[in-house]
Design a protein around this motif. Structure first.
Motif, PDB file in Angstrom:
ATOM      1  N   VAL A 166       0.849  -1.197   0.000  1.00  0.00           N
ATOM      2  CA  VAL A 166       0.000   0.000   0.000  1.00  0.00           C
ATOM      3  C   VAL A 166       0.881   1.242   0.000  1.00  0.00           C
ATOM      4  CG1 VAL A 166      -1.901  -1.136   1.194  1.00  0.00           C
ATOM      5  CG2 VAL A 166      -0.139   0.026   2.524  1.00  0.00           C
ATOM      6  N   ALA A 167       0.295   2.352  -0.409  1.00  0.00           N
ATOM      7  CA  ALA A 167       1.001   3.636  -0.406  1.00  0.00           C
ATOM      8  C   ALA A 167       0.749   4.347   0.921  1.00  0.00           C
ATOM      9  CB  ALA A 167       0.519   4.504  -1.561  1.00  0.00           C
ATOM     10  N   CYS A 168       1.802   4.924   1.481  1.00  0.00           N
ATOM     11  CA  CYS A 168       1.688   5.665   2.736  1.00  0.00           C
ATOM     12  C   CYS A 168       1.858   7.156   2.440  1.00  0.00           C
ATOM     13  CB  CYS A 168       2.751   5.214   3.726  1.00  0.00           C
ATOM     14  SG  CYS A 168       2.619   3.470   4.164  1.00  0.00           S
ATOM     15  N   LEU A 169       0.847   7.943   2.773  1.00  0.00           N
ATOM     16  CA  LEU A 169       0.818   9.372   2.470  1.00  0.00           C
ATOM     17  C   LEU A 169       0.628  10.187   3.746  1.00  0.00           C
ATOM     18  CD1 LEU A 169      -0.009   7.933  -0.268  1.00  0.00           C
ATOM     19  CD2 LEU A 169      -1.382   9.964  -0.739  1.00  0.00           C
ATOM     20  N   PRO A 170       1.094  11.456   3.748  1.00  0.00           N
ATOM     21  CA  PRO A 170       0.846  12.319   4.901  1.00  0.00           C
ATOM     22  C   PRO A 170      -0.653  12.555   5.090  1.00  0.00           C
ATOM     23  CG  PRO A 170       2.532  13.261   3.454  1.00  0.00           C
ATOM     24  CD  PRO A 170       1.917  12.120   2.712  1.00  0.00           C
ATOM     25  N   LEU A 171      -1.056  12.830   6.317  1.00  0.00           N
ATOM     26  CA  LEU A 171      -2.466  13.071   6.609  1.00  0.00           C
ATOM     27  C   LEU A 171      -3.019  14.268   5.830  1.00  0.00           C
ATOM     28  CD1 LEU A 171      -2.473  12.565  10.494  1.00  0.00           C
ATOM     29  CD2 LEU A 171      -3.465  11.036   8.787  1.00  0.00           C
ATOM     30  N   SER A 172      -2.129  15.210   5.519  1.00  0.00           N
ATOM     31  CA  SER A 172      -2.557  16.429   4.826  1.00  0.00           C
ATOM     32  C   SER A 172      -2.587  16.285   3.312  1.00  0.00           C
ATOM     33  CB  SER A 172      -1.612  17.580   5.190  1.00  0.00           C
ATOM     34  OG  SER A 172      -0.274  17.260   4.813  1.00  0.00           O
ATOM     35  N   HIS A 173      -2.244  15.125   2.814  1.00  0.00           N
ATOM     36  CA  HIS A 173      -2.158  14.945   1.361  1.00  0.00           C
ATOM     37  C   HIS A 173      -3.550  15.049   0.730  1.00  0.00           C
ATOM     38  CE1 HIS A 173      -1.080  13.242  -2.532  1.00  0.00           C
ATOM     39  NE2 HIS A 173       0.200  13.405  -2.191  1.00  0.00           N
ATOM     40  N   SER A 174      -3.594  15.559  -0.480  1.00  0.00           N
ATOM     41  CA  SER A 174      -4.884  15.751  -1.166  1.00  0.00           C
ATOM     42  C   SER A 174      -5.581  14.431  -1.484  1.00  0.00           C
ATOM     43  CB  SER A 174      -4.672  16.545  -2.466  1.00  0.00           C
ATOM     44  OG  SER A 174      -3.740  15.886  -3.319  1.00  0.00           O
ATOM     45  N   PHE A 175      -4.819  13.338  -1.524  1.00  0.00           N
ATOM     46  CA  PHE A 175      -5.416  12.022  -1.788  1.00  0.00           C
ATOM     47  C   PHE A 175      -5.658  11.219  -0.505  1.00  0.00           C
ATOM     48  CE2 PHE A 175      -3.034  12.314  -6.020  1.00  0.00           C
ATOM     49  CZ  PHE A 175      -4.155  12.773  -6.701  1.00  0.00           C
ATOM     50  N   ALA A 176      -5.490  11.849   0.642  1.00  0.00           N
ATOM     51  CA  ALA A 176      -5.546  11.127   1.921  1.00  0.00           C
ATOM     52  C   ALA A 176      -6.871  10.419   2.150  1.00  0.00           C
ATOM     53  CB  ALA A 176      -5.259  12.096   3.066  1.00  0.00           C
ATOM     54  N   ASN A 177      -7.953  10.925   1.577  1.00  0.00           N
ATOM     55  CA  ASN A 177      -9.264  10.310   1.813  1.00  0.00           C
ATOM     56  C   ASN A 177      -9.725   9.412   0.661  1.00  0.00           C
ATOM     57  OD1 ASN A 177      -9.694  11.576   4.338  1.00  0.00           O
ATOM     58  ND2 ASN A 177     -10.218  13.494   3.287  1.00  0.00           N
ATOM     59  N   TYR A 178      -8.859   9.195  -0.302  1.00  0.00           N
ATOM     60  CA  TYR A 178      -9.228   8.339  -1.434  1.00  0.00           C
ATOM     61  C   TYR A 178      -9.262   6.868  -0.995  1.00  0.00           C
ATOM     62  CZ  TYR A 178      -8.850  11.961  -5.067  1.00  0.00           C
ATOM     63  OH  TYR A 178      -9.046  13.062  -5.853  1.00  0.00           O
ATOM     64  N   PRO A 179     -10.187   6.095  -1.517  1.00  0.00           N
ATOM     65  CA  PRO A 179     -10.234   4.662  -1.168  1.00  0.00           C
ATOM     66  C   PRO A 179      -9.097   3.883  -1.836  1.00  0.00           C
ATOM     67  CG  PRO A 179     -11.922   5.180  -2.790  1.00  0.00           C
ATOM     68  CD  PRO A 179     -11.336   6.493  -2.369  1.00  0.00           C
ATOM     69  N   ALA A 180      -8.608   4.398  -2.971  1.00  0.00           N
ATOM     70  CA  ALA A 180      -7.487   3.763  -3.680  1.00  0.00           C
ATOM     71  C   ALA A 180      -6.872   4.804  -4.602  1.00  0.00           C
ATOM     72  CB  ALA A 180      -7.953   2.557  -4.476  1.00  0.00           C
ATOM     73  N   ILE A 181      -5.579   4.628  -4.880  1.00  0.00           N
ATOM     74  CA  ILE A 181      -4.892   5.539  -5.795  1.00  0.00           C
ATOM     75  C   ILE A 181      -4.020   4.735  -6.749  1.00  0.00           C
ATOM     76  CG2 ILE A 181      -4.847   7.516  -4.223  1.00  0.00           C
ATOM     77  CD1 ILE A 181      -1.963   6.775  -3.557  1.00  0.00           C
ATOM     78  N   SER A 182      -3.681   5.347  -7.881  1.00  0.00           N
ATOM     79  CA  SER A 182      -2.755   4.714  -8.819  1.00  0.00           C
ATOM     80  C   SER A 182      -1.391   5.367  -8.669  1.00  0.00           C
ATOM     81  CB  SER A 182      -3.256   4.878 -10.258  1.00  0.00           C
ATOM     82  OG  SER A 182      -3.109   6.226 -10.678  1.00  0.00           O
ATOM     83  N   LEU A 183      -0.371   4.717  -9.167  1.00  0.00           N
ATOM     84  CA  LEU A 183       0.964   5.312  -9.126  1.00  0.00           C
ATOM     85  C   LEU A 183       1.015   6.595  -9.942  1.00  0.00           C
ATOM     86  CD1 LEU A 183       3.353   2.217  -9.323  1.00  0.00           C
ATOM     87  CD2 LEU A 183       2.891   3.678  -7.363  1.00  0.00           C
ATOM     88  N   MET A 184       0.189   6.657 -10.989  1.00  0.00           N
ATOM     89  CA  MET A 184       0.154   7.866 -11.810  1.00  0.00           C
ATOM     90  C   MET A 184      -0.351   9.065 -11.004  1.00  0.00           C
ATOM     91  SD  MET A 184       1.430   7.329 -14.743  1.00  0.00           S
ATOM     92  CE  MET A 184       0.836   8.779 -15.662  1.00  0.00           C
ATOM     93  N   ASP A 185      -1.223   8.802 -10.009  1.00  0.00           N
ATOM     94  CA  ASP A 185      -1.746   9.889  -9.180  1.00  0.00           C
ATOM     95  C   ASP A 185      -0.635  10.576  -8.391  1.00  0.00           C
ATOM     96  OD1 ASP A 185      -4.390   9.459  -9.969  1.00  0.00           O
ATOM     97  OD2 ASP A 185      -4.741   8.005  -8.362  1.00  0.00           O
ATOM     98  N   ILE A 186       0.400   9.795  -8.029  1.00  0.00           N
ATOM     99  CA  ILE A 186       1.452  10.339  -7.149  1.00  0.00           C
ATOM    100  C   ILE A 186       2.819  10.333  -7.829  1.00  0.00           C
ATOM    101  CG2 ILE A 186       0.296   9.812  -4.962  1.00  0.00           C
ATOM    102  CD1 ILE A 186       1.806   7.188  -4.857  1.00  0.00           C
ATOM    103  N   LYS A 187       2.822  10.299  -9.164  1.00  0.00           N
ATOM    104  CA  LYS A 187       4.097  10.191  -9.888  1.00  0.00           C
ATOM    105  C   LYS A 187       5.010  11.400  -9.671  1.00  0.00           C
ATOM    106  CE  LYS A 187       2.401  11.960 -14.369  1.00  0.00           C
ATOM    107  NZ  LYS A 187       3.351  13.092 -14.475  1.00  0.00           N
ATOM    108  N   ASP A 188       4.445  12.539  -9.328  1.00  0.00           N
ATOM    109  CA  ASP A 188       5.250  13.742  -9.128  1.00  0.00           C
ATOM    110  C   ASP A 188       5.695  13.922  -7.674  1.00  0.00           C
ATOM    111  OD1 ASP A 188       5.060  14.497 -11.832  1.00  0.00           O
ATOM    112  OD2 ASP A 188       3.099  15.449 -11.475  1.00  0.00           O
ATOM    113  N   GLU A 189       5.268  12.998  -6.798  1.00  0.00           N
ATOM    114  CA  GLU A 189       5.651  13.076  -5.390  1.00  0.00           C
ATOM    115  C   GLU A 189       7.069  12.530  -5.182  1.00  0.00           C
ATOM    116  OE1 GLU A 189       3.888  14.321  -2.955  1.00  0.00           O
ATOM    117  OE2 GLU A 189       1.968  14.590  -3.991  1.00  0.00           O
ATOM    118  N   PRO A 190       7.809  13.047  -4.215  1.00  0.00           N
ATOM    119  CA  PRO A 190       9.095  12.423  -3.852  1.00  0.00           C
ATOM    120  C   PRO A 190       8.828  11.020  -3.283  1.00  0.00           C
ATOM    121  CG  PRO A 190       8.908  14.631  -2.936  1.00  0.00           C
ATOM    122  CD  PRO A 190       7.542  14.257  -3.414  1.00  0.00           C
TER     123      PRO A 190
END
Length: 296
Positions: A166-190
């Motif tokens: 699973v992907a681990c994101l900060p609580l403040s991330h814009s996708f934090a409440n998504y039920p699922a995400i793709s790698l493309m959603d976070i491709k620009d993240e460090p």
């Protein structure tokens, strides 16, 4: 010189009589007599003084009987110790464990195994799954818990568990409440990934390549708590198996839209001799799998 000759000699020395020695040994008198004669011929000395009615050791015989007794005692101790290993009353296992699996799965396995075989000692080596494979292939470990991604032809394996990444994101991330995400959603993240050689890292990078991008790897670490801490502070995102990721409270863990899995298993070298302790551990894992309810 045969072991049986030494045992016969020791008994005659104890009883000072060939007939009584033969009775104690449950063999014929002639068998004992012949064995002593052959032993004396080989040594080139007389071990017993036969000039009197009762046998007695010569000076050389007294020296030799002490050495024979010491040797036979050592042999008996050796046989007793081997029996302890065979009966699993003694033994040591050197087991390789990767950090991610070692932090949650192995302690439970170790505790259950220790209840069954309290006399066996497990010495653990914490390395990446890739390094553990190499140590197993070189015969430097008895067993190892490894990621079964790209199996090695030199190793036998037994699947233990299938774990979702699973992907681990900060609580403040814009996708934090998504039920699922793709790698493309976070491709620009460090990205915060495991170090080179970790199969978790390889799987993530292979999946990124399939989606046509190369991630910005900001940090590479083998320390899970460090990776979690960096995510909590908003430094980047990391990827852990759900069983570990779900224990965090200061970040969110979100399933991937295209699920990725890690199969973990027990591995050992195909042509390496397996001690009774190693066989017991393999059997224990097998029984553990059989008694674990299947996923629906």
């Amino acid at each position: 010189m045969e072991l049986r000759q030494l045992e016969y000699f020791q008994m005659v020395a104890k009883t000072n009589n060939i007939t009584r020695a033969a009775e104690q040994l449950h063999v014929s008198q002639s068998t004992v007599t012949l064995a002593i004669q052959k032993l004396e011929d080989e040594l080139g000395i007389l071990l017993f003084d036969r000039s009197q009615k009762q046998l007695s050791l010569t000076a050389e015989g007294r020296v030799f009987v002490q050495k024979v007794s010491d040797a036979l005692n050592l042999l008996q101790d050796g046989v007793a110790e081997i029996n302890s290993y065979l009966q699993l009353k003694k033994g040591t296992l050197k087991v390789g464990v990767p950090p991610m699996i070692g932090s949650y799965l192995f302690p439970e396995i170790l505790a259950s195994f220790n209840k069954l075989y309290p006399a066996l000692q497990l010495s653990t080596v914490e390395e990446s799954s890739f390094d553990i494979r190499q140590l197993l292939e070189r015969g430097e470990l008895d067993l190892g818990i490894v990621n079964l991604y790209q199996p090695s032809p030199l190793l036998e394996t037994l699947v233990i568990s299938k774990e979702e990444i699973v992907a681990c994101l900060p609580l403040s991330h814009s996708f934090a409440n998504y039920p699922a995400i793709s790698l493309m959603d976070i491709k620009d993240e460090p990205f915060i990934l495991f170090k080179e050689g970790a199969y978790n890292r390889r799987i993530i990078l292979d999946e990124c390549k399939k989606h046509g991008f190369e991630p910005n790897i900001l940090v590479a670490s083998d320390q899970i708590e460090t990776m979690k801490g960096l995510v909590e502070k908003g430094v980047g995102v990391c990827f852990l198996i759900a069983a570990i990721a779900n224990k965090g409270i200061n970040y969110v863990s979100i399933p991937l839209a295209d699920p990725l899995y890690l199969d973990f298993g027990l591995a050992w070298k195909k042509d390496k001799y397996l001690s009774r302790a190693a066989q017991a551990f393999i059997n224990f894992i097998t029984e553990l799998k059989l008694s674990t309810p299947k996923e629906k």
